[in-house]
Write a protein that holds these residues in place. Structure first.
Motif, PDB file in Angstrom:
ATOM      1  N   THR A  38       0.846  -1.191   0.000  1.00  0.00           N
ATOM      2  CA  THR A  38       0.000   0.000   0.000  1.00  0.00           C
ATOM      3  C   THR A  38       0.881   1.239   0.000  1.00  0.00           C
ATOM      4  O   THR A  38       2.036   1.186   0.403  1.00  0.00           O
ATOM      5  CB  THR A  38      -0.897   0.069   1.246  1.00  0.00           C
ATOM      6  OG1 THR A  38      -0.064   0.311   2.390  1.00  0.00           O
ATOM      7  CG2 THR A  38      -1.669  -1.211   1.445  1.00  0.00           C
ATOM      8  N   ASP A  39       0.315   2.358  -0.427  1.00  0.00           N
ATOM      9  CA  ASP A  39       1.094   3.599  -0.480  1.00  0.00           C
ATOM     10  C   ASP A  39       1.477   4.090   0.904  1.00  0.00           C
ATOM     11  O   ASP A  39       2.460   4.785   1.077  1.00  0.00           O
ATOM     12  CB  ASP A  39       0.275   4.693  -1.194  1.00  0.00           C
ATOM     13  CG  ASP A  39       0.091   4.368  -2.667  1.00  0.00           C
ATOM     14  OD1 ASP A  39       0.893   3.575  -3.194  1.00  0.00           O
ATOM     15  OD2 ASP A  39      -0.854   4.905  -3.272  1.00  0.00           O
ATOM     16  N   SER A  90      -3.531   0.920   9.744  1.00  0.00           N
ATOM     17  CA  SER A  90      -4.334  -0.084   9.042  1.00  0.00           C
ATOM     18  C   SER A  90      -4.523  -1.301   9.932  1.00  0.00           C
ATOM     19  O   SER A  90      -3.610  -2.107  10.108  1.00  0.00           O
ATOM     20  CB  SER A  90      -3.633  -0.495   7.736  1.00  0.00           C
ATOM     21  OG  SER A  90      -4.257  -1.642   7.191  1.00  0.00           O
TER      22      SER A  90
END
Ligand SMILES: [Mg+2]
Length: 241
Positions: A38-39, A90
């Motif tokens: 993910t970025d 996250s």
């Protein structure tokens, strides 16, 4: 002929994590961009630094006997490391990482370990393991094939003591029927393994696989290949010890 105490080979005791076994991929890489894809993922170096800080604050997860609670505890830990390492918060990513960390099949032993243990055994040394870990370490030792090599395995959460406390080293020596002065202790941490073993009267050997302690003044190895020779020299009363 039964050997006399003077000629009996020393016992060799080991730390487990990052000495004999490692998580693959390791936590920093696990939480890095490569793994999460993910970025907002941090670099492995930033996570490594965050883990160091968390460890210094005593923030590594304690044992949870309940498997569900264990995943939750490690998920919180990974989330903290992820955020402190500069990554996006996250929960799903942290949970995936926690599940990876808690799966015994994701651990491997370092390539130099089996041959070293085999040679030490062949030379008549007793072998022991002393680890600050949870009881599922036994599952890792089974899946990596290491368990049968050891005469005793002392896991901190099972005995209520953890390194660097002298009591856990003393317990391992007692189980082997050896005096601490007849034991080598091999580990990757100066504060936990080297200072702990030394404080309990064992002879410490720092295993510095990654060159983190170039100025360490004591006995030090970069890999385990030379350990059987070192142990034999100790047995023979080599003056460098
Ligand atoms: Mg270790």
């Amino acid at each position: 002929m039964i050997p006399t105490p003077d000629t009996q080979p020393v016992a060799v005791l080991f730390d487990a994590a990052d000495t004999l076994i490692e998580l693959s991929p390791a936590i920093p890489e696990l939480l890095s961009a490569t793994w999460l894809g993910t970025d907002g993922a941090p670099s492995a170096a930033a996570v490594r630094e965050a883990l160091w800080q968390i460890g210094t604050e005593g923030g590594w997860p304690d044992d949870e006997s309940d498997p569900v609670a264990r995943v939750e505890t490690w998920t919180r830990f990974c989330r903290e490391a992820l955020v402190r390492g500069g990554g996006a918060d996250s929960a799903p990513a942290a949970r995936r990482a926690a599940q990876h960390i808690l799966a015994p099949e994701n651990y491997r032993c370092f390539p130099d370990v089996p041959h070293c243990l085999e040679r030490l055994r062949a030379n008549g040394h007793q072998l022991g393991l002393v680890s600050n870990f949870d009881p599922w370490l036994h599952d890792i030792l089974s899946s990596t094939g290491l368990a049968p090599w050891f005469d005793t395995i002392v896991v901190s959460s099972e005995v209520g003591q953890e390194k660097p406390a002298p009591a856990i080293f003393a317990l391992a020596c007692e189980r082997l029927g050896r005096l601490p002065s007849d034991c080598l202790f091999v580990g990757d941490s100066v504060a936990v393994d080297v200072e702990g073993a030394s404080g309990a009267g064992l002879h410490p050997v720092l295993l510095d696989r990654y060159g983190r302690f170039p100025d360490f003044p004591g006995t030090q190895l970069a890999m385990l290949d030379f350990l059987p020779t070192l142990a034999a020299q100790f047995k023979e009363g080599n003056p460098t010890w």
